[in-house]
Each structure stands twice: as C-alpha cells, then as structure tokens.
Write a protein that holds these residues in place. Structure first.
Motif, PDB file in Angstrom:
ATOM      1  N   THR A 276       5.013  -6.886   1.548  1.00  0.00           N
ATOM      2  CA  THR A 276       5.901  -7.734   0.751  1.00  0.00           C
ATOM      3  C   THR A 276       6.489  -8.787   1.676  1.00  0.00           C
ATOM      4  OG1 THR A 276       6.459  -5.879  -0.705  1.00  0.00           O
ATOM      5  CG2 THR A 276       7.917  -7.804  -0.768  1.00  0.00           C
ATOM      6  N   SER A 277       6.467 -10.035   1.231  1.00  0.00           N
ATOM      7  CA  SER A 277       6.975 -11.146   2.024  1.00  0.00           C
ATOM      8  C   SER A 277       8.297 -11.630   1.451  1.00  0.00           C
ATOM      9  CB  SER A 277       5.959 -12.297   2.033  1.00  0.00           C
ATOM     10  OG  SER A 277       6.485 -13.441   2.663  1.00  0.00           O
ATOM     11  N   TYR A 278       9.298 -11.800   2.317  1.00  0.00           N
ATOM     12  CA  TYR A 278      10.610 -12.279   1.906  1.00  0.00           C
ATOM     13  C   TYR A 278      10.948 -13.552   2.668  1.00  0.00           C
ATOM     14  CZ  TYR A 278      11.206  -7.542   0.058  1.00  0.00           C
ATOM     15  OH  TYR A 278      11.040  -6.360  -0.629  1.00  0.00           O
ATOM     16  N   GLY A 279      11.827 -14.378   2.078  1.00  0.00           N
ATOM     17  CA  GLY A 279      12.248 -15.590   2.766  1.00  0.00           C
ATOM     18  C   GLY A 279      13.334 -16.312   2.006  1.00  0.00           C
TER      19      GLY A 279
ATOM     20  N   LEU B  62       9.039 -13.416  -1.885  1.00  0.00           N
ATOM     21  CA  LEU B  62       8.155 -14.555  -2.064  1.00  0.00           C
ATOM     22  C   LEU B  62       6.796 -14.146  -2.607  1.00  0.00           C
ATOM     23  CD1 LEU B  62       8.882 -16.467   1.259  1.00  0.00           C
ATOM     24  CD2 LEU B  62       9.926 -16.843  -0.985  1.00  0.00           C
ATOM     25  N   ALA B  63       6.261 -13.045  -2.083  1.00  0.00           N
ATOM     26  CA  ALA B  63       4.929 -12.604  -2.478  1.00  0.00           C
ATOM     27  C   ALA B  63       4.773 -11.126  -2.151  1.00  0.00           C
ATOM     28  CB  ALA B  63       3.858 -13.418  -1.750  1.00  0.00           C
ATOM     29  N   GLU B  64       3.787 -10.498  -2.782  1.00  0.00           N
ATOM     30  CA  GLU B  64       3.497  -9.100  -2.475  1.00  0.00           C
ATOM     31  C   GLU B  64       2.039  -8.807  -2.762  1.00  0.00           C
ATOM     32  OE1 GLU B  64       5.982  -6.649  -4.937  1.00  0.00           O
ATOM     33  OE2 GLU B  64       4.638  -6.784  -6.676  1.00  0.00           O
ATOM     34  N   HIS B  65       1.510  -7.808  -2.047  1.00  0.00           N
ATOM     35  CA  HIS B  65       0.144  -7.343  -2.269  1.00  0.00           C
ATOM     36  C   HIS B  65       0.135  -5.826  -2.228  1.00  0.00           C
ATOM     37  CE1 HIS B  65      -4.031  -6.283  -0.726  1.00  0.00           C
ATOM     38  NE2 HIS B  65      -4.269  -6.872  -1.884  1.00  0.00           N
ATOM     39  N   ARG B  66      -0.620  -5.215  -3.145  1.00  0.00           N
ATOM     40  CA  ARG B  66      -0.778  -3.773  -3.165  1.00  0.00           C
ATOM     41  C   ARG B  66      -2.256  -3.434  -3.377  1.00  0.00           C
ATOM     42  NH1 ARG B  66       3.628  -4.642  -1.795  1.00  0.00           N
ATOM     43  NH2 ARG B  66       5.610  -3.754  -2.520  1.00  0.00           N
ATOM     44  N   ALA B  67      -2.734  -2.448  -2.632  1.00  0.00           N
ATOM     45  CA  ALA B  67      -4.090  -1.944  -2.785  1.00  0.00           C
ATOM     46  C   ALA B  67      -4.011  -0.435  -2.993  1.00  0.00           C
ATOM     47  CB  ALA B  67      -4.928  -2.267  -1.552  1.00  0.00           C
ATOM     48  N   TYR B  68      -4.707   0.054  -3.993  1.00  0.00           N
ATOM     49  CA  TYR B  68      -4.655   1.471  -4.369  1.00  0.00           C
ATOM     50  C   TYR B  68      -5.998   2.112  -4.018  1.00  0.00           C
ATOM     51  CZ  TYR B  68      -0.534  -0.109  -6.851  1.00  0.00           C
ATOM     52  OH  TYR B  68       0.694  -0.668  -7.154  1.00  0.00           O
ATOM     53  N   VAL B  69      -5.949   3.104  -3.136  1.00  0.00           N
ATOM     54  CA  VAL B  69      -7.156   3.681  -2.554  1.00  0.00           C
ATOM     55  C   VAL B  69      -7.234   5.173  -2.867  1.00  0.00           C
ATOM     56  CG1 VAL B  69      -8.415   4.082  -0.405  1.00  0.00           C
ATOM     57  CG2 VAL B  69      -7.081   1.982  -0.695  1.00  0.00           C
ATOM     58  N   ASP B  70      -8.385   5.611  -3.362  1.00  0.00           N
ATOM     59  CA  ASP B  70      -8.600   7.022  -3.643  1.00  0.00           C
ATOM     60  C   ASP B  70      -8.627   7.818  -2.343  1.00  0.00           C
ATOM     61  OD1 ASP B  70      -9.574   9.127  -5.740  1.00  0.00           O
ATOM     62  OD2 ASP B  70     -10.992   9.305  -4.072  1.00  0.00           O
ATOM     63  N   VAL B  71      -7.800   8.838  -2.236  1.00  0.00           N
ATOM     64  CA  VAL B  71      -7.678   9.603  -0.993  1.00  0.00           C
ATOM     65  C   VAL B  71      -8.962  10.349  -0.666  1.00  0.00           C
ATOM     66  CG1 VAL B  71      -6.463  11.516   0.130  1.00  0.00           C
ATOM     67  CG2 VAL B  71      -5.172   9.818  -1.190  1.00  0.00           C
ATOM     68  N   ALA B  72      -9.593  10.938  -1.667  1.00  0.00           N
ATOM     69  CA  ALA B  72     -10.758  11.789  -1.425  1.00  0.00           C
ATOM     70  C   ALA B  72     -11.970  11.007  -0.925  1.00  0.00           C
ATOM     71  CB  ALA B  72     -11.115  12.545  -2.701  1.00  0.00           C
ATOM     72  N   THR B  73     -12.138   9.769  -1.404  1.00  0.00           N
ATOM     73  CA  THR B  73     -13.363   9.020  -1.093  1.00  0.00           C
ATOM     74  C   THR B  73     -13.136   7.756  -0.278  1.00  0.00           C
ATOM     75  OG1 THR B  73     -13.217   7.731  -3.140  1.00  0.00           O
ATOM     76  CG2 THR B  73     -14.418   9.830  -3.233  1.00  0.00           C
ATOM     77  N   GLY B  74     -11.897   7.269  -0.218  1.00  0.00           N
ATOM     78  CA  GLY B  74     -11.636   5.993   0.434  1.00  0.00           C
ATOM     79  C   GLY B  74     -12.001   4.802  -0.421  1.00  0.00           C
ATOM     80  N   VAL B  75     -12.320   5.037  -1.690  1.00  0.00           N
ATOM     81  CA  VAL B  75     -12.729   3.966  -2.599  1.00  0.00           C
ATOM     82  C   VAL B  75     -11.516   3.149  -3.028  1.00  0.00           C
ATOM     83  CG1 VAL B  75     -13.638   3.487  -4.905  1.00  0.00           C
ATOM     84  CG2 VAL B  75     -14.754   5.175  -3.449  1.00  0.00           C
TER      85      VAL B  75
ATOM     86  N   MET C 299       9.463 -16.550  -6.560  1.00  0.00           N
ATOM     87  CA  MET C 299      10.776 -17.141  -6.798  1.00  0.00           C
ATOM     88  C   MET C 299      10.755 -18.239  -7.855  1.00  0.00           C
ATOM     89  SD  MET C 299      12.409 -17.503  -2.967  1.00  0.00           S
ATOM     90  CE  MET C 299      13.767 -18.475  -3.626  1.00  0.00           C
ATOM     91  N   SER C 300       9.582 -18.786  -8.181  1.00  0.00           N
ATOM     92  CA  SER C 300       9.539 -19.933  -9.084  1.00  0.00           C
ATOM     93  C   SER C 300       8.590 -19.675 -10.249  1.00  0.00           C
ATOM     94  CB  SER C 300       9.127 -21.186  -8.306  1.00  0.00           C
ATOM     95  OG  SER C 300       7.906 -20.981  -7.626  1.00  0.00           O
ATOM     96  N   TYR C 301       7.435 -20.344 -10.232  1.00  0.00           N
ATOM     97  CA  TYR C 301       6.423 -20.109 -11.254  1.00  0.00           C
ATOM     98  C   TYR C 301       5.372 -19.172 -10.654  1.00  0.00           C
ATOM     99  CZ  TYR C 301       8.468 -24.095 -13.689  1.00  0.00           C
ATOM    100  OH  TYR C 301       9.335 -24.946 -14.342  1.00  0.00           O
ATOM    101  N   PRO C 302       5.439 -17.891 -10.950  1.00  0.00           N
ATOM    102  CA  PRO C 302       4.579 -16.933 -10.246  1.00  0.00           C
ATOM    103  C   PRO C 302       3.128 -16.965 -10.708  1.00  0.00           C
ATOM    104  CG  PRO C 302       5.881 -15.825 -11.910  1.00  0.00           C
ATOM    105  CD  PRO C 302       6.373 -17.235 -11.883  1.00  0.00           C
TER     106      PRO C 302
END
Length: 209
Positions: free
Chosen positions: A133-136, A143-156, A167-170
């Motif tokens: 997560t980016s703040y400013g 300001l922005a964020e990224h999330r990735a969801y990964v299966d624990v058993a396979t790494g998929v 903060m503005s027009y997302p």
C-alpha cells in the motif's frame, strides 16, 4: 510464493477507470501460458471497452504478447508488432509481480513495488495475501494498493486487485485466474513445445517474423 511452473490458465480482467464526468469500463478475457524454467510466456487477450460519458463510445480489441529467447513480441489489435527486451524480473520464480500491469491492454500506468507477505486471507490459512500500500501527501492518504492472492498448497496465483489514484478519480482493477491445466500429465509438457509437435504456444507471431 512459489510460481506454478508451466501455468496454462484463463484470465479475466475488469478495469473501472473513473474521470471527471464519466467512467471507462474494460472487460478482458484471455489465456496465459507461462514457463518459468525456460523463460517463455504468452498472453492472448480479447477486450471490450465501454466509455460512459457525454461522448459515450464502444471499443473492442485483441492483443498478443509472446516472450521467447529474451525478446518480448507484442501485436496490437491493428496487427502492429513491437519488440522489446524481456524484463529482467519477468520470470522471478514467484507468483507475484508487483502490479497488475501484465494483464492490462491499455496504456494505464500502474504503480509497482515488490509484493510483501501480508498474512492469510482468512482462518482457513488456505490463501496467502501478498501486496503493498502506498501513502503520500498531507495526512498520509492512501494513493494506491496492490494485492495478490496465492493458493498455499500449490503456489498458484488465484486473483489480483489494484487501485490507483485512490485520492481522486480511482482506477480499480480486479483479475481472476482460472485453475491451471495440468500440462505435465494431461498434455505434452510446455518444455517440449516445438513446431513439429503441432502446438506452438511460444511461436514468434507472424506479424513479427
């Protein structure tokens, strides 16, 4: 998180880009083939844009990207080919890539940082969450964020989420990947691809030949 080496998956991408007086809505569907060990990759996408504003319009396009032998070949909807050196971090041996940029077909500029482990999605501990997560600004607004969801058993990699210009027009992006085909037992292995096999995942596009 470990990557699924030899992934052959369906990809569905939704992008909602807001702006003053309107919104752009992208829907993209495609297939992604990734061979980490041999540094080969292919992504074919079909996209539809609805731009809703006083000047509303509809657009559709197709895009292909093939990486082989250290070069990435991209063919846009008009059949124009561009080439570039394959990114040094394109095959990190990880399911995470720092942003959703690899799935987008338009010229949005996505912030990218190294994804860090953020914990489990829920108490089942079946899915890990990676991201940043980016703040400013005054008050340290998000300001922005990224999330990735990964299966624990396979790494998929299961899905991704990113927000830009919070903060503005997302711009909001949601990516969902289908279950990988088991290319090592059901089909000829990706590593064994050759023109003689009749399967050419990683063939240089004709427009670039």
């Amino acid at each position: 998180p470990d990557s699924y080496d030899g992934a052959f998956v369906s990809v569905d991408v939704g992008i909602i880009n807001t702006f003053g007086g309107g919104v752009n809505i992208w829907n993209t569907s495609g297939f992604f083939v990734h061979d980490t060990a041999n540094e080969k990759e292919r992504y074919d996408a079909s996209s539809h844009l609805r731009s809703l504003s006083s000047g509303a319009y509809y657009q559709r396009r197709t895009d292909t990207s093939v990486t082989v032998d250290g070069t990435t070949y991209k063919v846009d909807t008009d059949g124009k080919c561009t080439t570039s050196d394959a990114a040094a971090d394109q095959f990190p041996g990880s399911a995470t890539a720092g942003s959703v940029g690899r799935w987008a077909v338009d010229s949005y500029g996505f912030t990218s940082y190294a994804d860090r482990y953020m914990g489990y999605e829920d108490d089942t501990k079946a899915v890990q969450v990676w991201g940043w997560t980016s703040y400013g600004g005054v008050g340290a607004y998000k300001l922005a964020e990224h999330r990735a969801y990964v299966d624990v058993a396979t790494g998929v990699l299961l899905r991704e989420h990113q927000v830009e210009q919070a903060m503005s027009y997302p711009t909001t992006v949601e990516v969902v990947l289908g279950a990988p085909e088991d290319v090592y037992t059901s089909f000829e292995t990706i590593e064994g691809q050759s023109p003689m096999s009749g399967v050419t995942f990683f063939k240089v596009p004709d427009e670039c030949a």
